[in-house]
Design an enzyme around this catalytic site. Sequence first.
Site, PDB file in Angstrom:
ATOM      1  N   SER A   1      56.928  73.370  18.534  1.00 11.10           N
ATOM      2  CA  SER A   1      55.965  74.377  18.267  1.00 11.10           C
ATOM      3  C   SER A   1      55.891  74.498  16.966  1.00 11.10           C
ATOM      4  CB  SER A   1      56.285  75.502  18.959  1.00 11.10           C
ATOM      5  OG  SER A   1      56.308  75.356  20.268  1.00 11.10           O
TER       6      SER A   1
HETATM    7  N1  SAM Z   1      61.437  75.639  22.022  1.00  9.19           N
HETATM    8  C1  SAM Z   1      61.064  74.108  21.569  1.00  9.19           C
HETATM    9  C2  SAM Z   1      61.574  74.015  20.296  1.00  9.19           C
HETATM   10  O1  SAM Z   1      61.969  74.745  19.379  1.00  9.19           O
HETATM   11  O2  SAM Z   1      61.475  72.948  19.970  1.00  9.19           O
HETATM   12  C3  SAM Z   1      59.693  73.575  22.157  1.00  9.19           C
HETATM   13  C4  SAM Z   1      59.497  73.482  23.331  1.00  9.19           C
HETATM   14  S1  SAM Z   1      58.227  72.640  23.982  1.00  9.19           S
HETATM   15  C5  SAM Z   1      56.699  73.199  23.301  1.00  9.19           C
HETATM   16  C6  SAM Z   1      58.289  72.908  25.753  1.00  9.19           C
HETATM   17  C7  SAM Z   1      59.437  72.277  26.375  1.00  9.19           C
HETATM   18  O3  SAM Z   1      59.255  72.741  27.621  1.00  9.19           O
HETATM   19  C8  SAM Z   1      59.313  70.538  26.436  1.00  9.19           C
HETATM   20  O4  SAM Z   1      60.410  70.178  25.979  1.00  9.19           O
HETATM   21  C9  SAM Z   1      59.633  70.525  28.003  1.00  9.19           C
HETATM   22  O5  SAM Z   1      60.081  69.324  28.574  1.00  9.19           O
HETATM   23  C10 SAM Z   1      60.061  71.802  28.619  1.00  9.19           C
HETATM   24  N2  SAM Z   1      59.912  72.036  29.979  1.00  9.19           N
HETATM   25  C11 SAM Z   1      58.761  71.945  30.634  1.00  9.19           C
HETATM   26  N3  SAM Z   1      58.941  72.407  31.898  1.00  9.19           N
HETATM   27  C12 SAM Z   1      60.264  72.736  31.996  1.00  9.19           C
HETATM   28  C13 SAM Z   1      61.159  73.218  32.999  1.00  9.19           C
HETATM   29  N4  SAM Z   1      60.816  73.798  34.251  1.00  9.19           N
HETATM   30  N5  SAM Z   1      62.361  73.552  32.695  1.00  9.19           N
HETATM   31  C14 SAM Z   1      63.093  73.271  31.475  1.00  9.19           C
HETATM   32  N6  SAM Z   1      62.279  72.801  30.523  1.00  9.19           N
HETATM   33  C15 SAM Z   1      61.041  72.649  30.534  1.00  9.19           C
END
Ligand code: SAM
Length: 232
Positions: free
Chosen positions: A67
């Site tokens: 993000s």
């Molecule tokens: N916090 C992260 C960082 O600092 O880089 C960025 C997060 S990114 C915007 C959203 C993440 O949520 C993705 O890597 C995606 O694969 C993960 N995601 C989506 N649904 C999920 C779930 N049910 N459980 C765990 N991770 C999930």
Amino acid sequence: MVLMRINFEEQRKRLVKRLKDQGIIRSKKVELSFLNVPREEFVWPDTKNQAYLDTPLPLGNTGQTISAPHMIAIMLEELDLEKGDYVLEIGTGSGYNAALMAYIVSDGKKERKGKVITIERIKDLVTFAENNINRTTFSEYVKIVYGDGTIGYPPYEENEIYDKIIITAAAPRFPRILIKQLKVGGTILAPIGDLFAQTLTKGIKRVNGTIDIKEDIECIFVPLIGEDGYKF
Ligand code: SAM
């Protein structure tokens, strides 16, 4: 050919100053976390020279992103982490936000150890984030779990475990088990809405187990995919 070395530390300081001037970073703890966690160690290698642009960056060909710094700062200010907090993050991605949170909850001292449990559903990102975290000094405060975060950690556990819960993906609602796993008085934060636009939403758990909701800014995140999230 002359290769220019990028001064990441200088870029990091400039980004933090800008976020403070814009009133986005407001607290000393969030400021120090941004100054002490090297974002260049968490972006995908081919975007390293863009590490301090205030924009989301792709995480290789996973379809996911790290993000934008201002969005992360807004969420961290809302979450108001304390030293010693036990935190659950859904959506590890690069591990950057987990490292920032670990910096705050551990506070560099050992007497009241905080911890960040972070869950990621894409195996390649679990490996990527583990490698990134292991290059920093925060690995002992972060546990990365491969799985569906919408069912909590441990999965389906209904006891109150966490002081703070943060979802870093677009959710249709706060997942039911996550509300169960939040302590009374604890905070849960997530971008809630449809797949195209969300509102950053903060919930505080009341004594009777219900959630007091406050809505904040509009935002756009990749979707939360799982049993109690979006289904594809
Ligand atoms: N916090 C992260 C960082 O600092 O880089 C960025 C997060 S990114 C915007 C959203 C993440 O949520 C993705 O890597 C995606 O694969 C993960 N995601 C989506 N649904 C999920 C779930 N049910 N459980 C765990 N991770 C999930």
